[in-house]
Design a protein around this motif. Sequence first.
Motif, PDB file in Angstrom:
ATOM      1  N   GLN A  66       0.835  -1.202   0.000  1.00 37.55           N
ATOM      2  CA  GLN A  66       0.000   0.000   0.000  1.00 37.55           C
ATOM      3  C   GLN A  66       0.875   1.260   0.000  1.00 37.55           C
ATOM      4  O   GLN A  66       0.604   2.214  -0.724  1.00 37.55           O
ATOM      5  N   ASP A  67       1.916   1.258   0.825  1.00 39.16           N
ATOM      6  CA  ASP A  67       2.840   2.388   0.893  1.00 39.16           C
ATOM      7  C   ASP A  67       3.482   2.644  -0.471  1.00 39.16           C
ATOM      8  O   ASP A  67       3.578   3.784  -0.925  1.00 39.16           O
ATOM      9  N   SER A  68       3.917   1.577  -1.131  1.00 38.42           N
ATOM     10  CA  SER A  68       4.573   1.746  -2.430  1.00 38.42           C
ATOM     11  C   SER A  68       3.607   2.301  -3.474  1.00 38.42           C
ATOM     12  O   SER A  68       3.989   3.137  -4.295  1.00 38.42           O
ATOM     13  N   LEU A  69       2.351   1.877  -3.434  1.00 28.19           N
ATOM     14  CA  LEU A  69       1.351   2.412  -4.368  1.00 28.19           C
ATOM     15  C   LEU A  69       1.066   3.884  -4.081  1.00 28.19           C
ATOM     16  O   LEU A  69       0.961   4.706  -5.007  1.00 28.19           O
ATOM     17  N   LEU A  70       0.928   4.219  -2.809  1.00 30.62           N
ATOM     18  CA  LEU A  70       0.685   5.608  -2.413  1.00 30.62           C
ATOM     19  C   LEU A  70       1.799   6.517  -2.913  1.00 30.62           C
ATOM     20  O   LEU A  70       1.551   7.550  -3.536  1.00 30.62           O
ATOM     21  N   PHE A  71       3.032   6.129  -2.657  1.00 30.64           N
ATOM     22  CA  PHE A  71       4.126   7.025  -3.014  1.00 30.64           C
ATOM     23  C   PHE A  71       4.531   6.917  -4.476  1.00 30.64           C
ATOM     24  O   PHE A  71       5.173   7.829  -5.000  1.00 30.64           O
ATOM     25  N   ASP A  72       4.112   5.880  -5.155  1.00 28.41           N
ATOM     26  CA  ASP A  72       4.244   5.878  -6.610  1.00 28.41           C
ATOM     27  C   ASP A  72       3.340   6.966  -7.180  1.00 28.41           C
ATOM     28  O   ASP A  72       3.749   7.739  -8.054  1.00 28.41           O
ATOM     29  N   ALA A  73       2.124   7.058  -6.675  1.00 29.45           N
ATOM     30  CA  ALA A  73       1.205   8.126  -7.097  1.00 29.45           C
ATOM     31  C   ALA A  73       1.783   9.491  -6.731  1.00 29.45           C
ATOM     32  O   ALA A  73       1.719  10.435  -7.528  1.00 29.45           O
TER      33      ALA A  73
END
Length: 170
Positions: free
Chosen positions: A52-59
């Motif tokens: 979830q963290d990686s998806l958030l900060f990819d955005a």
Amino acid sequence: MHLSNRTAFRVACISIGLGLLSGCSSSKQASEAVTAARPPADVALFRTIAHQDSLLFDAFNRHDADKMQAFFADDLEFYHDKDGLSNYEQVMASFRRLFENNQTSGLNRRLVPGTMEVYPLKGYGAVETYQHRFCHQENGKDDCGTFKNVMVWRLKDGQWKITRVVSYDH
């Protein structure tokens, strides 16, 4: 099944399959991150929150405010040691301004390898702590720093949402 610290971390890196998680992009970086990382209290939960963290900060790194806002709960409380308390609307407006003001700059966030820790919050979700390197442009100059962060994630109706953020040590 009991996993060693090194194995548990590698499982998390492999399962997520993204280079954004604590330097898992290379075996050398993963090894360095493993030696510094505390073993996850719950490997499956660690993998979920790290993803979830990686998806958030990819955005975030793509400056996609619309995609980012889906990660935050409507009742968000964002505590910042320099700016104080902000709610959901204020945080989303702040992200949009930040993206607009840094369209061509190096605005980005990178997780510091080996700093992510995830702990279960019984009946609620999880708490995530980490350090990240945050770079943006301020007053026409690149401004980078490493800061500490805590995020509280709520699992509700099968969706993970951030309800609390504490950003400090600026």
